[in-house]
Design an enzyme around this catalytic site. Sequence first.
Site, short mmCIF file in Angstrom:
data_model
loop_
_atom_site.label_atom_id
_atom_site.label_comp_id
_atom_site.label_asym_id
_atom_site.label_seq_id
_atom_site.Cartn_x
_atom_site.Cartn_y
_atom_site.Cartn_z
N CYS A 170 -2.47 9.10 2.43
CA CYS A 170 -2.13 8.73 1.05
C CYS A 170 -3.27 9.01 0.09
O CYS A 170 -3.05 9.11 -1.12
CB CYS A 170 -1.72 7.27 0.98
SG CYS A 170 -2.91 6.13 1.69
N GLU A 217 0.88 -1.17 0.00
CA GLU A 217 0.00 0.00 0.00
C GLU A 217 0.91 1.21 0.00
O GLU A 217 1.49 1.58 1.03
CB GLU A 217 -0.91 0.01 1.23
CG GLU A 217 -1.90 1.16 1.23
CD GLU A 217 -2.59 1.36 2.55
OE1 GLU A 217 -3.02 2.50 2.80
OE2 GLU A 217 -2.69 0.40 3.33
#
Length: 477
Positions: free
Chosen positions: A286, A252
């Site tokens: 993010c 990720e």
Amino acid sequence: MRFPAGLPIGESWIEAPGATPVIFPYDGSVVADAPVGDVAMARAALDSALAVRETVGRMPSYLRRKVLQGVHSAVLAERDAFVDLLVLETGKPLVDCRVEIDRTLLTLETSAEEVARLHGETVPLDLLPSGEGLQGFWVRKPIGVVVGITGFNYPLLLAAHKIAPAFAAGCPIIVKPAPQTPLATLWLAHLMRSALADAGAPSTALQVVTGGREVGATLTTDRRIGAVSFTGSAAVGHRIARDAAPTKVLLELGSNSALVVADDADLDAAADAIVRGGYYASGQACISVQRVIAVEPVRDVLLEKLGARLPGVVVGDPRDPETRVSALINPAATDRVRQWVGDAVHAGASIAYEAPGDVLGPTVLTDVPDGLPAWDEEIFGPVIAVRSVADVDSALRAVNETRYGLQASVFTSSLDTAFAAIDRLDVGGVVINDVPGFRSDVMPYGGVKDSGTGREGPRFAIEELTTTRMAIIRPRP
């Protein structure tokens, strides 16, 4: 602190060879001294995890569910204390830390529920004459020892994203938290190891090792492990993937998430979303809004609406319930973001809004040229960049013109535009009429391109951390 000293390795907590202060980002005060492990401790954790791999893998479903339910109850009982620790450890505003603990609780609860859904299915084998009379089925088996490496921005949630699905799948896990924010992870580990002990399960099903790059390399390159699950930067994720091969790696990674504003969008809703999505967690997420791509006819009105909202964004002490933006994780991060903003302006971009004060507050750039980090890379700070394009088709193309592909959103009143975005955007998730940072922990979350591989969310992470085993039986006559 509310957990033992040292690091949870093997059956007990072991004194670490070093320590480092955890700093409250807002004022630089010391929260606590955190243990720092070394390569020897990483190797000891690997040996301990491997020793219980079969035991954990064969734990009955009811017991794995019981442990996770116990952890959920223990974290819930300490909810407010966890929130206070997260504020001090990360410097994130109180409101964002409350969201983090709620999402952590959901992850633990959902992972416990998913234990009951971990199964295979029967398969017809008589589709060819040679299969007549055969019985076939497949089952899911644990992938083995998991190494989970987490980022600093959501330390408790990211640890739960690694720990809960791994244990639900029947895998021992070793977690390496970010050096800046290990405390909440250590507390979670203490609560889970207590739940393991209460259930008569080995505490070595979960271990935590801190330390530098050499500790991470020791954990991720050991050929005996089953998988690595990493959350962090693209550069580090790529190195881990190369070094760990052929071990399975779930990544990720970063993003520069885009929010498209079509000419038929609700501009008030879009402006609200840009402010909410660009500045939560002080921009250190993010999937926070970084690139705003507006169709030309609505650009000026959108900027006006943003300008009217931004002075109301409270910047300051993260312990204040009204604060929405506070100091970044450390001065180096702040210096980098300011440098990127300065580089953009030097190259021809304009600053449409910049919050006053010593803390880096909400900032809006316009017309950042391609090739600059403020547009191309993940800024990880409270800065958004607005650009206009001729039409929706151009906007969708602009979203895809990046090496990242985590999540994106589109504001529109047209179903045709919505479905075109879902079809064409090269990202892991498309959100219509909400922030790209909207993330449900029960959906498959992850990216494409340099934003990573694999999917999180309890159901999907559990599948990633298991392997299918085929079984074929020819009954004896």
